[in-house]
Motif scaffolding. Structure first.
Motif, PDB file in Angstrom:
ATOM      1  N   SER A 296       0.825  -1.203   0.000  1.00  0.00           N
ATOM      2  CA  SER A 296       0.000   0.000   0.000  1.00  0.00           C
ATOM      3  C   SER A 296       0.862   1.257   0.000  1.00  0.00           C
ATOM      4  CB  SER A 296      -0.921  -0.013   1.227  1.00  0.00           C
ATOM      5  OG  SER A 296      -1.684   1.161   1.287  1.00  0.00           O
ATOM      6  N   THR A 297       1.918   1.250   0.818  1.00  0.00           N
ATOM      7  CA  THR A 297       2.808   2.418   0.884  1.00  0.00           C
ATOM      8  C   THR A 297       3.536   2.623  -0.435  1.00  0.00           C
ATOM      9  OG1 THR A 297       3.124   2.027   3.253  1.00  0.00           O
ATOM     10  CG2 THR A 297       4.710   3.468   2.150  1.00  0.00           C
ATOM     11  N   ILE A 298       4.080   1.553  -0.986  1.00  0.00           N
ATOM     12  CA  ILE A 298       4.809   1.651  -2.261  1.00  0.00           C
ATOM     13  C   ILE A 298       3.856   2.087  -3.366  1.00  0.00           C
ATOM     14  CG2 ILE A 298       6.096   0.327  -3.997  1.00  0.00           C
ATOM     15  CD1 ILE A 298       7.065  -1.457  -1.621  1.00  0.00           C
ATOM     16  N   GLY A 299       2.609   1.565  -3.325  1.00  0.00           N
ATOM     17  CA  GLY A 299       1.634   1.899  -4.361  1.00  0.00           C
ATOM     18  C   GLY A 299       1.261   3.364  -4.398  1.00  0.00           C
ATOM     19  N   ARG A 300       1.434   4.078  -3.268  1.00  0.00           N
ATOM     20  CA  ARG A 300       1.151   5.524  -3.255  1.00  0.00           C
ATOM     21  C   ARG A 300       2.130   6.290  -4.129  1.00  0.00           C
ATOM     22  NH1 ARG A 300       1.589   6.541   2.950  1.00  0.00           N
ATOM     23  NH2 ARG A 300       1.662   8.721   2.260  1.00  0.00           N
ATOM     24  N   PHE A 301       3.268   5.696  -4.432  1.00  0.00           N
ATOM     25  CA  PHE A 301       4.298   6.381  -5.217  1.00  0.00           C
ATOM     26  C   PHE A 301       4.541   5.717  -6.571  1.00  0.00           C
ATOM     27  CE2 PHE A 301       4.974   7.164  -0.751  1.00  0.00           C
ATOM     28  CZ  PHE A 301       5.216   8.520  -0.686  1.00  0.00           C
ATOM     29  N   HIS A 302       3.860   4.581  -6.824  1.00  0.00           N
ATOM     30  CA  HIS A 302       4.008   3.877  -8.104  1.00  0.00           C
ATOM     31  C   HIS A 302       2.620   3.531  -8.619  1.00  0.00           C
ATOM     32  CE1 HIS A 302       8.395   3.378  -7.788  1.00  0.00           C
ATOM     33  NE2 HIS A 302       8.184   3.220  -6.500  1.00  0.00           N
ATOM     34  N   ASN A 303       2.209   4.235  -9.662  1.00  0.00           N
ATOM     35  CA  ASN A 303       0.849   4.078 -10.166  1.00  0.00           C
ATOM     36  C   ASN A 303       0.568   2.694 -10.738  1.00  0.00           C
ATOM     37  OD1 ASN A 303       0.225   6.730  -9.480  1.00  0.00           O
ATOM     38  ND2 ASN A 303       0.895   7.531 -11.484  1.00  0.00           N
ATOM     39  N   VAL A 308      -4.327  -1.776  -2.289  1.00  0.00           N
ATOM     40  CA  VAL A 308      -4.661  -3.032  -1.623  1.00  0.00           C
ATOM     41  C   VAL A 308      -5.157  -2.718  -0.218  1.00  0.00           C
ATOM     42  CG1 VAL A 308      -2.258  -3.327  -0.889  1.00  0.00           C
ATOM     43  CG2 VAL A 308      -3.782  -5.301  -0.934  1.00  0.00           C
ATOM     44  N   LYS A 309      -6.189  -3.406   0.211  1.00  0.00           N
ATOM     45  CA  LYS A 309      -6.746  -3.218   1.538  1.00  0.00           C
ATOM     46  C   LYS A 309      -5.887  -3.957   2.560  1.00  0.00           C
ATOM     47  CE  LYS A 309     -11.017  -3.850   4.193  1.00  0.00           C
ATOM     48  NZ  LYS A 309     -12.401  -4.411   4.161  1.00  0.00           N
ATOM     49  N   ILE A 310      -5.621  -3.312   3.692  1.00  0.00           N
ATOM     50  CA  ILE A 310      -4.809  -3.935   4.738  1.00  0.00           C
ATOM     51  C   ILE A 310      -5.754  -4.648   5.705  1.00  0.00           C
ATOM     52  CG2 ILE A 310      -3.069  -3.554   6.533  1.00  0.00           C
ATOM     53  CD1 ILE A 310      -2.312  -0.960   5.104  1.00  0.00           C
ATOM     54  N   ASP A 311      -6.068  -5.906   5.376  1.00  0.00           N
ATOM     55  CA  ASP A 311      -7.018  -6.674   6.194  1.00  0.00           C
ATOM     56  C   ASP A 311      -6.454  -8.012   6.661  1.00  0.00           C
ATOM     57  OD1 ASP A 311      -6.955  -8.079   3.831  1.00  0.00           O
ATOM     58  OD2 ASP A 311      -9.067  -7.781   3.334  1.00  0.00           O
ATOM     59  N   GLY A 312      -5.200  -8.309   6.303  1.00  0.00           N
ATOM     60  CA  GLY A 312      -4.601  -9.568   6.727  1.00  0.00           C
ATOM     61  C   GLY A 312      -5.073 -10.777   5.963  1.00  0.00           C
ATOM     62  N   ILE A 313      -5.783 -10.566   4.858  1.00  0.00           N
ATOM     63  CA  ILE A 313      -6.288 -11.673   4.036  1.00  0.00           C
ATOM     64  C   ILE A 313      -5.626 -11.612   2.668  1.00  0.00           C
ATOM     65  CG2 ILE A 313      -8.316 -12.742   3.009  1.00  0.00           C
ATOM     66  CD1 ILE A 313      -9.990 -11.332   5.188  1.00  0.00           C
ATOM     67  N   ILE A 352      11.728   4.779  -0.624  1.00  0.00           N
ATOM     68  CA  ILE A 352      10.677   5.785  -0.470  1.00  0.00           C
ATOM     69  C   ILE A 352      10.797   6.481   0.880  1.00  0.00           C
ATOM     70  CG2 ILE A 352       8.178   6.094  -0.215  1.00  0.00           C
ATOM     71  CD1 ILE A 352       7.870   3.776  -2.248  1.00  0.00           C
ATOM     72  N   ARG A 353      11.015   5.690   1.921  1.00  0.00           N
ATOM     73  CA  ARG A 353      11.117   6.242   3.279  1.00  0.00           C
ATOM     74  C   ARG A 353      12.254   7.269   3.377  1.00  0.00           C
ATOM     75  NH1 ARG A 353      13.507   4.238   8.448  1.00  0.00           N
ATOM     76  NH2 ARG A 353      12.143   4.934  10.136  1.00  0.00           N
ATOM     77  N   ALA A 354      13.376   6.953   2.720  1.00  0.00           N
ATOM     78  CA  ALA A 354      14.529   7.856   2.780  1.00  0.00           C
ATOM     79  C   ALA A 354      14.286   9.143   2.010  1.00  0.00           C
ATOM     80  CB  ALA A 354      15.767   7.150   2.232  1.00  0.00           C
ATOM     81  N   SER A 355      13.411   9.087   1.000  1.00  0.00           N
ATOM     82  CA  SER A 355      13.221  10.254   0.132  1.00  0.00           C
ATOM     83  C   SER A 355      12.086  11.166   0.601  1.00  0.00           C
ATOM     84  CB  SER A 355      12.933   9.800  -1.308  1.00  0.00           C
ATOM     85  OG  SER A 355      11.693   9.113  -1.376  1.00  0.00           O
ATOM     86  N   GLN A 356      11.242  10.676   1.518  1.00  0.00           N
ATOM     87  CA  GLN A 356      10.078  11.449   1.942  1.00  0.00           C
ATOM     88  C   GLN A 356      10.321  12.108   3.302  1.00  0.00           C
ATOM     89  OE1 GLN A 356       7.441  11.894  -0.132  1.00  0.00           O
ATOM     90  NE2 GLN A 356       8.739  10.738  -1.549  1.00  0.00           N
ATOM     91  N   LYS A 357      10.140  13.390   3.361  1.00  0.00           N
ATOM     92  CA  LYS A 357      10.367  14.134   4.606  1.00  0.00           C
ATOM     93  C   LYS A 357       9.091  14.826   5.088  1.00  0.00           C
ATOM     94  CE  LYS A 357      14.718  13.065   4.377  1.00  0.00           C
ATOM     95  NZ  LYS A 357      15.269  12.022   5.268  1.00  0.00           N
TER      96      LYS A 357
END
Length: 446
Positions: A296-303, A308-313, A352-357
């Motif tokens: 989900s996090t990666i998808g916010r920066f890669h179209n 994806v829903k975070i539901d554990g399924i 992504i984490r390193a590039s986002q402030k």
């Protein structure tokens, strides 16, 4: 050592005794067994005798590979060509044609005890010049001439409790995870290490038991590692680098006698994992939820990666997102999250984490915060818990010291129960994200 035996594409042979200065040669495993069989057997022997011997030779070599017998002792090879230790191998020798045909058929089949995972240490000797407890090579000729099948010949030497199994072929891999394991890490490698230390502690009671064995490198695990390191004269830093990892492997081999004919052995129960090795469609639970968080996090920066829903399924949507990610990094889009896909996910997330402030975003670390952790991320966590304590009286204020102690752990357990998360008391990246968002929501509502 790997979880299950496999046929390595290549094997590295030391052309001498283990400590002798000698050349190492790396050859295809198939060619290695052809060479050993041609060096130790006579092509005129009955076919059933040849087959029985080839089974033993394959099993012997796979035991060395599976236990990382030499690698765990610091050597840079898998096996020697010294018959005092291993099997005969004559570099560059001619191969007998009928032996090559049989090896082509049998090279991926090995012997094992019914209840054990590891290949049988199929000890053998020629039976004329040297006698041993295992198979007699010349003795197999007499038994074959009596009409015994290869399996019947083998059971004469190794007992009736004997299986012949088939192993897959894959590139040779080393069991060391590639980077040191330390406090806060959570992975299958940590769980394997925990299980082995617990078994070793039966023989070395000074090593404290680790409970639970769950793949999370917590303070109890660190204490067990330090105790092991002290016993075996390693730097007691509580970090499992290559030296400590392979020393654990070596001692584990020794206490289970894996390289002996009468091995105690590794059972299916021993390698059952709390953490699945691969994540795939149909699975549920925290590992899936963590996967979905990263996607989900990666998808916010890669179209090209769908939401994806975070539901554990692990359903169709998660599989589709995994396949899209795999295509984006050049992996086979099979929708299964093995080690290569997982490592690429972590790498993409870290980039992504390193590039986002952006201060409004919560970017958790990829390690898990556990009892005994000490870092700036623990301080962030404690500050969030203190904000939440203003709304939830069940959550007690904690000093923001950066040290993950019992007070912090108790608050985390309370939060997990309040928010329907698995109450582990540990903060994996997704839990970190949820706590951060909840605290931010409290501050926004003030």
């Amino acid at each position: 050592m790997p979880e299950y035996p496999y046929i390595p594409e290549t094997i590295t042979v030391h052309l001498g005794k283990p400590d002798e200065p000698a050349e190492n040669v790396t050859v295809p495993f198939l060619e290695y067994i052809q060479n050993v069989a041609s060096s130790e057997l006579y092509p005129t022997w009955p076919e059933n005798a040849l087959r029985a011997n080839i089974y033993a030779q394959v099993s012997f070599a796979l035991n060395r590979i599976y236990t990382e017998w030499y690698r765990s002792r610091g050597y840079d090879f898998d096996i020697t060509n010294s018959t005092a230790y291993d099997q005969a191998f004559v570099n560059g020798r001619d191969i007998f044609e009928n032996v090559a045909v049989l090896v082509n058929e049998l090279f991926n089949q090995y012997l094992a005890r019914p209840d054990f995972i590891q290949p049988l240490f199929a000890a053998y000797c020629d039976g004329r010049r040297v006698q041993c407890d295992g198979l007699s090579q010349w003795g197999t000729v007499d038994l074959a001439n009596q009409g015994l099948t290869p399996y019947q010949i083998l059971t004469r030497y190794y007992g009736e409790d004997l299986d012949i199994r088939t192993a897959p072929t894959r590139p040779a891999v080393r069991s060391y995870p590639g980077q040191p394991l330390r406090l806060g890490d959570a992975s299958i490698s940590v769980e394997i290490m925990q299980s082995r230390l617990n078994r070793i502690s039966n023989n070395y009671p000074a090593i404290p038991k680790i409970y639970p064995v769950n793949g999370v490198f917590d303070a109890n695990t660190e204490s067990a590692v330090k105790a092991f390191q002290e016993i075996f004269n390693l730097t007691p830093d509580g970090i499992v680098g290559p030296a400590t990892w392979y020393q654990i492997t070596s001692v584990y081999n020794a206490v289970l006698r894996l390289a002996e004919l009468n091995a105690i052995g590794i059972t299916l129960q021993d390698i059952s994992r709390t953490l699945p090795e691969d994540l795939r469609e149909g699975m549920r639970g925290d590992p899936v939820r963590l996967l979905q968080f990263f996607l989900s996090t990666i998808g916010r920066f890669h179209n090209d990666i769908p939401p994806v829903k975070i539901d554990g399924i692990f359903g169709t949507d998660t599989r589709t997102a995994v396949q899209a990610f795999q295509r984006s990094v050049g992996l086979t889009p099979d929708g299964i999250v093995g080690s290569f896909t997982w490592n690429n996910l972590i790498r993409a997330y870290e980039t992504i984490r390193a590039s986002q402030k952006l201060s409004s975003d919560v970017f958790p670390p990829t390690n898990t915060l556990v009892l005994g952790s000490r870092s700036a991320d623990v301080t962030r966590l404690q500050n969030w818990l203190n904000r939440l304590s203003e709304v939830y009286p069940q959550i007690e204020p904690v000093p923001a010291t950066g040290f993950y102690g019992e007070l912090t752990r108790n608050d985390v357990l309370t939060f997990q129960q309040l928010y329907g998360l698995t109450p582990t008391g540990n903060v994996n990246p997704y839990t970190f994200y949820v706590i951060g968002n909840a605290a931010e929501q409290v501050e926004t509502n003030d």
